[in-house]
Design a protein around this motif. Structure first.
Motif: not given
Length: 360
Positions: A4-31
């Motif tokens: 989305a073209l997100n201009f919310n005042a808060g909670p607000a946009a998070l960096p896409e790179e951060v969300l992708k990294e978090a997504e990878k670790n939602l099921l298995n963090f640090s093995n």
């Protein structure tokens, strides 16, 4: 992937790179075979995340060793009470400079705890500017001076800060922390809810000069005493582990961006696009904030009448823009352009504003 073209005042946009990294670790963090939110907050895996977040905060903000970095829940709103509970002595006054709704709310909570004084206010000017203040009006005996560095509702921002070595300075920086270089030594206490530039809602960062901790009374409830967090590395009880993990990822992202000097340049460029669209509209768009008080985080404006404003917001929503309505207390329009809002999203908004003006 659609974003989305997100201009919310808060909670607000998070960096896409951060969300992708978090997504990878939602099921298995640090093995571990567990998601980050499933780990014990006493585990070595979570401890590494916790310590990394503090280390990166100290690096990015250049926080001196004589300051504690605390992770507290309850948002900035809890700090409205914790600050006077910990710092306001029985025979002292807490001074507040009012520049918007959030500083009003901070004052209201402090009033319940001790004596307060309004040192300056721009309320009579509809909070269009940062108020002028006289440093000499603040006695050396004041418990502290409180300011709100950026005002999300009205779109104003402090450019320089009060300076008085004898009066501790406390600042609510929830909406512009990490957006520009900062001399932490100018302040005695900084607090910020994470949901603008630092991460998701759920964790509040408090940066406090260590000598101020001596003011906190042992009679305070444990969870309302800054020493509880300082003495236990913010691990006295279960912290918001997922929020702190995302905070650490956002800080890593900011560090890779080149730190706060590069982030400030990017924010100024984004803000200029929108303010130019306002200033070059021949009065079609009316900026709320005075030019010398304009925020680089929240661009607030109105159109010539309410019907036109509603049409603008309706067409913007149809075009995929999210969060452009002004705060419910004042209406109008507001574009929040925090660190994680991509430059090309702001370019699209500026182009939409120009096209809407030409069509109307």
């Amino acid at each position: 992937m659609y974003r989305a073209l997100n201009f919310n005042a808060g909670p607000a946009a998070l960096p896409e790179e951060v969300l992708k990294e978090a997504e990878k670790n939602l099921l298995n963090f640090s093995n571990t075979g567990m998601g980050i939110m499933e780990l014990s907050h006493r585990s070595k895996e979570y401890q590494a995340v916790h310590d990394q977040a503090k280390t990166l905060l100290r690096k990015l903000l250049a926080i001196p060793d004589d300051y504690e970095v605390l992770f507290i829940q309850g948002g900035a709103s809890l700090q409205f009470s914790m600050i006077p509970m910990n710092l306001l002595g029985k025979d002292q006054e807490a001074h507040y400079i009012l520049s918007g709704s959030w500083s009003e709310k901070a004052l209201k909570e402090a009033d319940k705890i001790g004596k307060t004084v309004i040192s300056a206010s721009s309320k009579d000017q509809k909070y269009r500017l940062i108020p002028e203040y006289n440093q000499n009006d603040i006695p050396d005996s004041a418990a502290y001076l409180h300011i709100t560095s950026n005002n999300t509702i009205y779109g104003t921002q402090w450019k320089t800060f009060p300076s008085n070595e004898k009066t501790p300075l406390a600042a609510d920086m929830s909406s512009d922390i990490l957006s520009r270089p900062l001399e932490v030594e100018q302040f005695d206490l900084i607090y910020a809810g994470a949901q603008k530039n630092l991460g998701p809602s759920g964790v509040t960062v408090v940066i406090i000069r260590k000598e101020l901790l001596q003011r906190s009374s042992e009679k305070l409830p444990a969870m309302l005493n800054y020493n509880t967090f300082a003495n236990n590395n913010s691990l006295y009880n279960t912290p918001p582990t997922l929020a702190i993990y995302l905070l650490s990822l956002v800080l890593e992202w900011a560090d890779k961006k080149g730190g706060l000097q590069q982030i400030e340049k990017a924010n100024e460029k984004k803000a200029k696009m929108l303010y130019d669209a306002i200033d070059e509209s021949e009065g079609f768009y009316i900026g709320h904030a005075h030019k010398d008080s304009r925020s680089c985080m929240n661009v607030t404006f109105n159109l010539q009448n309410e019907d036109l404003s509603r049409e603008f917001l309706h067409k913007a929503q149809e075009a995929g823009f999210v969060g452009l309505g002004g705060h419910r207390s004042i209406g109008g329009c507001r574009a929040s352009i925090y660190n994680a809002v991509p430059e090309h999203h702001v370019e699209k908004l500026a182009a939409f504003m120009k096209a809407f003006k030409n069509n109307n």
